[in-house]
Design an enzyme around this catalytic site. Sequence first.
Site, mmCIF file in Angstrom:
data_model
loop_
_atom_site.group_PDB
_atom_site.id
_atom_site.type_symbol
_atom_site.label_atom_id
_atom_site.label_comp_id
_atom_site.label_asym_id
_atom_site.label_seq_id
_atom_site.Cartn_x
_atom_site.Cartn_y
_atom_site.Cartn_z
ATOM 1 N N LEU A 67 0.868 -1.176 0.000
ATOM 2 C CA LEU A 67 0.000 0.000 0.000
ATOM 3 C C LEU A 67 0.905 1.227 0.000
ATOM 4 O O LEU A 67 1.972 1.216 0.603
ATOM 5 C CB LEU A 67 -0.895 0.042 1.242
ATOM 6 C CG LEU A 67 -2.042 -0.965 1.349
ATOM 7 C CD1 LEU A 67 -2.809 -0.723 2.650
ATOM 8 C CD2 LEU A 67 -2.981 -0.887 0.162
ATOM 9 N N ASP A 68 0.459 2.282 -0.647
ATOM 10 C CA ASP A 68 1.214 3.527 -0.631
ATOM 11 C C ASP A 68 1.413 3.998 0.808
ATOM 12 O O ASP A 68 0.552 3.785 1.672
ATOM 13 C CB ASP A 68 0.470 4.617 -1.412
ATOM 14 C CG ASP A 68 0.335 4.281 -2.892
ATOM 15 O OD1 ASP A 68 1.093 3.426 -3.376
ATOM 16 O OD2 ASP A 68 -0.532 4.893 -3.543
ATOM 17 N N ARG A 69 2.513 4.671 1.040
ATOM 18 C CA ARG A 69 2.859 5.094 2.391
ATOM 19 C C ARG A 69 1.767 5.919 3.084
ATOM 20 O O ARG A 69 1.484 5.697 4.267
ATOM 21 C CB ARG A 69 4.177 5.877 2.357
ATOM 22 C CG ARG A 69 4.702 6.228 3.740
ATOM 23 C CD ARG A 69 6.146 6.645 3.702
ATOM 24 N NE ARG A 69 6.692 6.693 5.050
ATOM 25 C CZ ARG A 69 7.983 6.791 5.342
ATOM 26 N NH1 ARG A 69 8.871 6.850 4.380
ATOM 27 N NH2 ARG A 69 8.397 6.818 6.595
ATOM 28 N N THR A 71 -1.376 5.775 2.647
ATOM 29 C CA THR A 71 -2.630 5.022 2.648
ATOM 30 C C THR A 71 -2.704 4.115 3.869
ATOM 31 O O THR A 71 -1.694 3.671 4.394
ATOM 32 C CB THR A 71 -2.729 4.182 1.355
ATOM 33 O OG1 THR A 71 -2.598 5.039 0.227
ATOM 34 C CG2 THR A 71 -4.042 3.439 1.268
#
Length: 231
Positions: A67-69, A71
């Site tokens: 997951l994106d940081r 998020t």
Amino acid sequence: MAKIFSNKNNLQILYEDNHIVIVNKRAGDIVQGDITGDKPLSDVVKEYIAEKYNKPGNVYLGVVHRLDRPTTGLVIFAKTSKVLPRLNALFASKDISKTYWAIVKNKPAKEKDTLIDWLKKNPKNNKSYAYKKEVTNSKKAILHYEVIKKLHNYFLLEIRLETGRHHQIRSQLYNIGCPIKGDLKYGFDRSNEDGSIHLHARHISFIHPVKKEPIEITAPLPTDVIWDACS
């Protein structure tokens, strides 16, 4: 960006057995080590496993997806080298259903729709750009969304991914004029104080690759005024 928030004592473990562990990721955590040198969530989970089961030496943990940081939400890790390729195969064959919640600035033109774009990543600024037609080095991206709640100043969307491209949800929603709250990179006008964006990996379902039992997990929402209005 917010500092690393998770440690082995405050991990939100949502599911665990001998084969897999599912964590509710906090904003600011990176799933796997990168050029920042910050401690990744994978290392935190290893420390948790080592302490809980009194395991000496190196603990195995396979990173299945990311997951994106900024998020939040569900992240699956493999606890054995045997189950990692099986989980990878589930993702590759799209036999894992993933649902996200996003809080956006503007109401989409349609209450419910399927977005089909071609995403091209620019590594220089770590950003993906959405095009309606295929361009050089682009990848097809498909998601389905539905407006599920009107908030005071925002709209809550439920999103189901068919593909898993770099910054896919962020880029595709920006492309229809619906930037995610806090997401400066993709069109929102101001950042959130903690560096997060209001994008949450909410629900996941799949057949356990070893036990052959259905697994369904819903990740509790982060705690803030906006997310609290969604529950």
